[in-house]
Design a protein around this motif. Structure first.
Motif: not given
Length: 102
Positions: A51, A74, A76-77, A80
């Motif tokens: 992350e 997480d 999604t993090t 990203g």
């Protein structure tokens, strides 16, 4: 080519990725003793969370992650961060098995 293996675990996939890259860096949330048996001038390992990867934007030509997303807090993090460190036109390979089908 420079490849990042996120969530590399014991480092076996990182070592195998050397067939496709000039440099491979494997990262994992914890250090593994096996890293020392694989390390050479083209292969390095770093302890870090997915992350918050400790690399600059656009640092890698490719990023590889296998069976990682179901372990992180997480996803999604993490995704990203992977996008952030991959250069434009780079390749991202995500392998995430269906654990429920076992």
């Amino acid at each position: 080519k420079k490849i990042l293996d996120v969530g590399c675990g014991y480092g076996i996939d990182s070592y195998n990725l050397l067939r496709y890259a000039r440099t491979v860096i494997g990262t994992d949330i914890k250090k593994h003793a096996s890293w020392y048996s694989f390390t050479n001038r083209r292969l390095k390992f770093r302890q870090s969370k997915s992350e918050k990867l400790p690399f600059r934007r656009n640092s890698f030509d490719g990023v590889f992650l296998k069976d990682l997303l179901h372990h992180v807090d997480d996803p999604t993090t993490t995704l990203g961060e992977i996008r952030r460190v991959t250069r434009k036109g780079g390749v991202i390979i995500v392998i995430e098995g269906d654990r429920k089908s076992v």
